[in-house]
Design a protein around this motif. Structure first.
Motif, mmCIF file in Angstrom:
data_model
loop_
_atom_site.group_PDB
_atom_site.id
_atom_site.type_symbol
_atom_site.label_atom_id
_atom_site.label_comp_id
_atom_site.label_asym_id
_atom_site.label_seq_id
_atom_site.Cartn_x
_atom_site.Cartn_y
_atom_site.Cartn_z
ATOM 1 N N THR A 155 -12.655 32.993 93.773
ATOM 2 C CA THR A 155 -14.078 33.230 93.975
ATOM 3 C C THR A 155 -14.849 31.940 93.726
ATOM 4 O O THR A 155 -14.955 31.486 92.580
ATOM 5 C CB THR A 155 -14.585 34.321 93.010
ATOM 6 N N ILE A 156 -15.380 31.366 94.808
ATOM 7 C CA ILE A 156 -16.150 30.125 94.687
ATOM 8 C C ILE A 156 -17.640 30.435 94.690
ATOM 9 O O ILE A 156 -18.407 29.868 93.924
ATOM 10 C CB ILE A 156 -15.798 29.147 95.837
ATOM 11 N N VAL B 146 -19.970 28.000 101.002
ATOM 12 C CA VAL B 146 -21.437 28.146 101.097
ATOM 13 C C VAL B 146 -21.826 28.474 102.544
ATOM 14 O O VAL B 146 -22.691 29.313 102.806
ATOM 15 C CB VAL B 146 -22.143 26.860 100.611
ATOM 16 N N ASP B 147 -21.142 27.821 103.488
ATOM 17 C CA ASP B 147 -21.472 28.011 104.908
ATOM 18 C C ASP B 147 -21.203 29.433 105.397
ATOM 19 O O ASP B 147 -21.685 29.828 106.451
ATOM 20 C CB ASP B 147 -20.677 27.015 105.769
ATOM 21 N N ARG B 148 -20.423 30.192 104.655
ATOM 22 C CA ARG B 148 -20.167 31.593 105.053
ATOM 23 C C ARG B 148 -21.417 32.449 104.867
ATOM 24 O O ARG B 148 -21.498 33.561 105.363
ATOM 25 C CB ARG B 148 -19.035 32.199 104.203
ATOM 26 N N HIS B 149 -22.383 31.928 104.098
ATOM 27 C CA HIS B 149 -23.567 32.723 103.762
ATOM 28 C C HIS B 149 -24.783 32.276 104.562
ATOM 29 O O HIS B 149 -24.927 31.096 104.867
ATOM 30 C CB HIS B 149 -23.896 32.563 102.266
ATOM 31 N N ASP B 150 -25.648 33.233 104.855
ATOM 32 C CA ASP B 150 -26.950 32.922 105.440
ATOM 33 C C ASP B 150 -27.891 32.619 104.273
ATOM 34 O O ASP B 150 -28.323 33.523 103.552
ATOM 35 C CB ASP B 150 -27.452 34.128 106.233
ATOM 36 N N LEU B 151 -28.190 31.336 104.077
ATOM 37 C CA LEU B 151 -28.973 30.950 102.892
ATOM 38 C C LEU B 151 -30.394 31.502 102.928
ATOM 39 O O LEU B 151 -31.073 31.553 101.899
ATOM 40 C CB LEU B 151 -28.985 29.425 102.724
ATOM 41 N N GLY C 131 -29.840 35.175 93.973
ATOM 42 C CA GLY C 131 -29.239 33.847 93.937
ATOM 43 C C GLY C 131 -27.821 33.856 94.475
ATOM 44 O O GLY C 131 -27.120 34.867 94.400
ATOM 45 N N LEU C 132 -27.418 32.715 95.033
ATOM 46 C CA LEU C 132 -26.017 32.528 95.400
ATOM 47 C C LEU C 132 -25.418 31.583 94.361
ATOM 48 O O LEU C 132 -25.831 30.419 94.258
ATOM 49 C CB LEU C 132 -25.888 31.941 96.809
ATOM 50 N N TYR C 133 -24.492 32.098 93.581
ATOM 51 C CA TYR C 133 -23.927 31.340 92.465
ATOM 52 C C TYR C 133 -22.652 30.628 92.898
ATOM 53 O O TYR C 133 -21.859 31.178 93.672
ATOM 54 C CB TYR C 133 -23.639 32.287 91.285
#
Ligand code: SF4
Length: 200
Positions: free
Chosen positions: A2-3, A55-60, A10-12
């Protein structure tokens, strides 16, 4: 492994399990995860590229902030952390925060706060006690008693380079009187003071 894991808005980012402390209240002592995340123990530290890909897997746009936190002290990988922050800054204006024990200067043997300028928007430093004796008893830093002053200096330095600097105490491990003393110490550094719930 889990990164990245979402917590509220928040995205941790979980980039290391290393830490020079052994806090009596550390969430790591009570389980493998926080807020229902997958286990945060890492078999190995993810590379900068792996973190950026994750990080790129997520829609920020779905998040209000990126938070370097996880099961360890993020500044143990300060250069990598700053590369990751730079990558995120290149593609998004999302706020970037570091949750830290504030001991980076002792980890690297010199001042570090200036490195955060322009890359980190917020630093949250764990204060946890109003004096070095109580601090050492709660935080159990491997650097010993000098850790308390070093943590305060790092925080004060951060106020020169980072727009938002906050010091926190955990609600369940400090009395109201101790919280008042911690607030006074915090104000001397120029940081904001926050009492945070245990599970944060
Ligand atoms: S500094 Fe943070 S990660 Fe390290 S032992 Fe304390 S609570 Fe746990």
């Amino acid at each position: 492994m889990t990164i990245t894991y979402p917590v509220k808005k928040g995205l941790y980012l979980n980039i290391t399990n290393r830490c020079p402390c052994s806090c009596t209240f550390c969430l790591r002592q009570n389980g493998d995860s926080v807020y229902g995340s997958d286990p945060l123990w890492l078999d190995r530290e993810p590379t900068v590229e792996e973190v950026c890909r994750d990080v790129d897997r997520h829609d920020l746009n779905q998040y209000e902030e990126i938070v370097f936190c996880g099961y360890g002290e993020p500044t143990e990988r300060l250069d990598d952390l700053l590369k990751i922050a730079g990558y995120i800054k290149s593609k998004s204006s999302i706020k970037i925060r570091i949750n830290t024990n504030g001991l980076a200067d002792l980890i690297y043997g010199g001042s570090t706060a200036h490195k955060l300028e322009g890359l980190i928007d917020s630093v949250s430093v764990s204060l946890n006690a109003s004096n070095k004796e109580d601090y050492c008893r709660e935080v159990r830093p491997e650097f010993g008693e000098k850790s308390f002053e070093a943590m305060l200096k790092f925080t004060k330095d951060c106020t020169r380079y980072v727009p938002e600097v906050v010091m926190t105490v955990v609600d369940v491990v400090t009395s109201k009187e101790e919280q008042k003393r911690c607030r006074e110490i915090c104000e001397k550094t120029g940081a904001q003071f926050r009492i945070r719930p245990y599970e944060e």
